[in-house]
Motif scaffolding. Structure first.
Motif, mmCIF file in Angstrom:
data_model
loop_
_atom_site.group_PDB
_atom_site.id
_atom_site.type_symbol
_atom_site.label_atom_id
_atom_site.label_comp_id
_atom_site.label_asym_id
_atom_site.label_seq_id
_atom_site.Cartn_x
_atom_site.Cartn_y
_atom_site.Cartn_z
ATOM 1 N N SER A 68 0.847 -1.193 0.000
ATOM 2 C CA SER A 68 0.000 0.000 0.000
ATOM 3 C C SER A 68 0.876 1.234 0.000
ATOM 4 C CB SER A 68 -0.918 0.014 1.228
ATOM 5 O OG SER A 68 -0.181 0.333 2.401
ATOM 6 N N GLN A 69 0.245 2.398 0.004
ATOM 7 C CA GLN A 69 0.996 3.650 0.031
ATOM 8 C C GLN A 69 1.795 3.812 1.322
ATOM 9 O OE1 GLN A 69 -1.594 6.967 -0.716
ATOM 10 N NE2 GLN A 69 -1.972 6.404 -2.841
ATOM 11 N N LYS A 70 1.460 3.034 2.340
ATOM 12 C CA LYS A 70 2.184 3.119 3.600
ATOM 13 C C LYS A 70 3.557 2.456 3.527
ATOM 14 C CE LYS A 70 -1.551 3.668 6.957
ATOM 15 N NZ LYS A 70 -2.163 3.124 8.185
ATOM 16 N N ILE A 100 -14.934 -0.295 2.988
ATOM 17 C CA ILE A 100 -13.870 0.279 2.167
ATOM 18 C C ILE A 100 -14.155 -0.105 0.727
ATOM 19 C CG2 ILE A 100 -12.324 -1.723 2.418
ATOM 20 C CD1 ILE A 100 -9.968 0.273 2.460
ATOM 21 N N ASN A 146 -11.236 1.204 -4.807
ATOM 22 C CA ASN A 146 -10.252 2.222 -5.164
ATOM 23 C C ASN A 146 -9.469 2.740 -3.962
ATOM 24 O OD1 ASN A 146 -12.811 3.455 -4.387
ATOM 25 N ND2 ASN A 146 -11.867 5.405 -4.879
ATOM 26 N N GLU A 147 -9.869 2.356 -2.751
ATOM 27 C CA GLU A 147 -9.197 2.813 -1.537
ATOM 28 C C GLU A 147 -8.241 1.784 -0.942
ATOM 29 O OE1 GLU A 147 -12.578 5.600 0.531
ATOM 30 O OE2 GLU A 147 -12.928 3.419 0.561
ATOM 31 N N MET A 153 -5.414 0.344 -1.681
ATOM 32 C CA MET A 153 -3.961 0.526 -1.623
ATOM 33 C C MET A 153 -3.560 1.885 -1.061
ATOM 34 S SD MET A 153 -2.789 -1.505 -5.062
ATOM 35 C CE MET A 153 -1.106 -1.678 -4.489
ATOM 36 N N GLU A 154 -4.527 2.616 -0.534
ATOM 37 C CA GLU A 154 -4.224 3.903 0.097
ATOM 38 C C GLU A 154 -3.763 3.746 1.543
ATOM 39 O OE1 GLU A 154 -7.538 6.525 -0.323
ATOM 40 O OE2 GLU A 154 -7.580 6.377 -2.513
ATOM 41 N N GLY A 155 -3.880 2.526 2.068
ATOM 42 C CA GLY A 155 -3.437 2.287 3.436
ATOM 43 C C GLY A 155 -4.463 2.671 4.487
ATOM 44 N N LYS A 156 -5.738 2.754 4.100
ATOM 45 C CA LYS A 156 -6.775 3.151 5.048
ATOM 46 C C LYS A 156 -7.116 2.038 6.041
ATOM 47 C CE LYS A 156 -9.076 6.682 2.244
ATOM 48 N NZ LYS A 156 -10.360 7.140 1.668
#
Length: 335
Positions: A132-134, A211, A214-215, A217-220
């Motif tokens: 993810s983006q994290k 979730i 589209n969310e 891989m945002e690290g939510k």
């Protein structure tokens, strides 16, 4: 001494990549014995000639389950296959864990029908760790294909198992758990997903709600729970998209004239860092949670580095006594 049963004939680079990973890992894990199942002559031949086979045992088998084999038929008919014999070692407590790069369906069937599920767990589920983006933290997604059909109660159990894994194996404090759905509101999705939302809200998990795809891989979320059909489709979509984008980016930089090539050279450190952040090798393999033993499935194309991380992953799971924890967690659900 921990004992890991390894299907040495599974995967595209078997047995060499598996042997290379064993050689690398045993230096760091002196309390682990690797039991290698397969054609003993081929497996031993993949070791250096002067190797002392320290921490290694061999079990000769005469059959291999191919990727083209129908999973359930294969484990019933190929009883002397490296995968089936290894699974029986775990079932009989002669090994603590099973690692195989072979036929995914056959490994799932071996886990469920040979090793057996933990009492109180309705359906085992397959769970990888995704980037993810994290950065290195990533997220777990469960189930990604062990179950074609699901119930809301299954998703709750999967979330509970994945939550404990995220805490103890990935060292995430109070993991954020989310339900994959087609909208953020609690009334989104079909009746099964609506019921799953309600049940998850009533647990003591850090449930953050729905979730959307589209969310992811945002690290939510640290843990994403979904039905097996959707999870498998999402997993393949993420893997395929990442591969295509990297190829397109490389092609654009190298085949669009001199200036883009110069830019590619200047951007090389940043691109290398980007590739590293989305490299899943360090995550090891997908875990089949809910069976009465540790079962890990690295990708069939995995190299020695990925398998090395899978062995380290298994070692940590054994240290945390994961199966015993799940047995205790679901003891009141026994039927």
């Amino acid at each position: 001494m921990k004992r890991i049963a390894v299907d040495a004939m599974g995967g595209e680079h078997a047995p060499q990549a598996i042997v290379d990973a064993v050689i690398k890992t045993r230096k760091e894990l002196p309390n682990v014995t690797f039991i290698l199942f397969g054609d003993e002559q081929k497996v031993k031949g993949a070791f250096p000639k002067d190797d002392d086979f320290k921490q290694v045992e061999f079990v000769n088998t005469t059959e291999v389950i191919a990727d083209s084999d129908e999973p359930v038929k294969a484990i019933r008919r190929k009883k002397d296959s490296s995968m089936v014999v290894a699974a029986n070692y775990v079932k009989d407590k002669k090994a603590d864990a099973l690692v195989s790069l072979g036929n995914t369906g056959a490994l799932l069937s071996s886990g469920i029908f040979i090793i057996g599920r933990i009492k109180g767990v309705d359906r085992p589920a397959l769970m990888p760790t995704m980037p993810s983006q994290k950065g290195e933290q990533g997220f777990n997604i469960i189930d990604v294909g062990a179950n074609a059909q699901s119930k809301a109660s299954y998703l709750v159990q999967w979330a509970q198992m994945a939550n404990y894994y995220a805490e103890k194996i990935r060292n995430i404090k109070n993991p954020k758990v989310a339900l994959l759905n087609n909208g953020a509101e609690d009334d989104k999705g079909d009746p099964m997903h609506q019921e799953a939302y309600k049940l998850l809200s009533e647990t003591d998990l850090n449930f953050t709600g729905n979730i959307e795809g589209n969310e992811l891989m945002e690290g939510k979320a640290d843990v994403v729970v979904t039905d097996g059909f959707t999870g498998n489709a999402v997993l393949k979509a993420i893997e395929g998209t990442a591969t295509v984008i990297l190829h397109m980016l490389k092609d654009s930089l190298l085949n669009s004239g001199v200036i883009p090539k110069i830019g590619a050279g200047l951007a090389k450190p940043a691109l290398r860092n980007l590739a590293k952040r989305f490299d899943t090798k360090r995550y090891g393999g997908a875990v089949l949670l809910g069976v009465n033993g540790i079962v890990v499935k690295p990708h069939g194309r995995s190299d020695a580095t990925t398998i090395y991380y899978a062995f380290k992953q298994v070692d940590k799971m054994l240290d945390q006594n994961l199966v015993a924890k799940y047995t205790e967690l679901f003891k009141d659900n026994k039927k």
